[in-house]
Design a protein around this motif. Structure first.
Motif, PDB file in Angstrom:
ATOM      1  N   CYS A 104       0.761  -1.344  -0.032  1.00 23.39           N
ATOM      2  CA  CYS A 104       0.068   0.007  -0.072  1.00 23.39           C
ATOM      3  C   CYS A 104       0.917   1.223   0.123  1.00 23.39           C
ATOM      4  CB  CYS A 104      -0.829   0.049   1.285  1.00 23.39           C
ATOM      5  SG  CYS A 104      -1.880   1.596   1.666  1.00 23.39           S
ATOM      6  N   ASP A 105       0.361   2.135  -0.603  1.00 26.25           N
ATOM      7  CA  ASP A 105       1.308   3.574  -0.768  1.00 26.25           C
ATOM      8  C   ASP A 105       1.322   4.417   0.729  1.00 26.25           C
ATOM      9  OD1 ASP A 105      -1.513   3.983  -1.256  1.00 26.25           O
ATOM     10  OD2 ASP A 105      -0.915   6.014  -2.193  1.00 26.25           O
ATOM     11  N   MET A 116      -5.319  -2.693  -7.647  1.00 26.99           N
ATOM     12  CA  MET A 116      -6.002  -1.860  -6.992  1.00 26.99           C
ATOM     13  C   MET A 116      -7.343  -2.201  -6.297  1.00 26.99           C
ATOM     14  SD  MET A 116      -4.690   1.044  -6.879  1.00 26.99           S
ATOM     15  CE  MET A 116      -6.098   2.177  -6.416  1.00 26.99           C
ATOM     16  N   TYR A 169      -8.084  -0.155   1.858  1.00 31.33           N
ATOM     17  CA  TYR A 169      -8.041   1.265   1.912  1.00 31.33           C
ATOM     18  C   TYR A 169      -9.310   1.778   2.686  1.00 31.33           C
ATOM     19  CZ  TYR A 169      -4.765   3.622  -1.046  1.00 31.33           C
ATOM     20  OH  TYR A 169      -3.575   4.291  -1.468  1.00 31.33           O
ATOM     21  N   GLU A 205       0.644   8.093  -9.725  1.00 35.28           N
ATOM     22  CA  GLU A 205       1.456   7.684  -8.822  1.00 35.28           C
ATOM     23  C   GLU A 205       1.756   6.037  -8.382  1.00 35.28           C
ATOM     24  OE1 GLU A 205       1.903  10.001  -5.297  1.00 35.28           O
ATOM     25  OE2 GLU A 205       2.075  11.968  -6.677  1.00 35.28           O
ATOM     26  N   ASN A 206       0.417   5.625  -8.223  1.00 33.87           N
ATOM     27  CA  ASN A 206       0.545   4.271  -7.935  1.00 33.87           C
ATOM     28  C   ASN A 206       0.670   3.291  -9.072  1.00 33.87           C
ATOM     29  OD1 ASN A 206      -0.127   3.953  -5.176  1.00 33.87           O
ATOM     30  ND2 ASN A 206      -2.037   4.493  -5.331  1.00 33.87           N
ATOM     31  N   ARG A 263       4.287   3.510  -9.798  1.00 32.50           N
ATOM     32  CA  ARG A 263       4.982   2.608  -8.549  1.00 32.50           C
ATOM     33  C   ARG A 263       4.680   0.818  -9.095  1.00 32.50           C
ATOM     34  NH1 ARG A 263       4.052   1.473  -3.501  1.00 32.50           N
ATOM     35  NH2 ARG A 263       1.921   1.498  -3.854  1.00 32.50           N
TER      36      ARG A 263
END
Length: 78
Positions: free
Chosen positions: A6-7, A22, A29, A53-54, A57
């Motif tokens: 997870c970010d 996701m 989340y 961004e995810n 990554r």
């Protein structure tokens, strides 16, 4: 199956594609980061930037990995 943290914390989710990852991350989340999910001060642009961004990554983590792989060790020990 690809695994990535997870970010926002150390939770690990798995998915074959970014979209699968996701979807696997979504329940986490909702439970662990509901404050982020429900933050109305975050606009559409900020949420889209977080998704970008995810994706970056996820793609970077698996850029050089073959699309299929076995779980056998690379070196056989006899």
């Amino acid at each position: 199956m690809k695994s990535l943290k997870c970010d926002l914390c150390e939770h690990i989710a798995e998915g074959e594609t970014f979209e699968d990852w996701m979807m696997a991350l979504r329940p986490h989340y909702v439970e662990a980061h509901s404050d982020v999910m429900n933050d109305s001060s975050r606009g559409k642009e900020e949420m889209e930037a977080l998704m970008k961004e995810n994706r970056e990554r996820f793609d970077a983590a698996y850029r050089y990995m073959p699309t299929t792989h076995s779980r056998r060790p690379l070196l056989a020990v006899s």
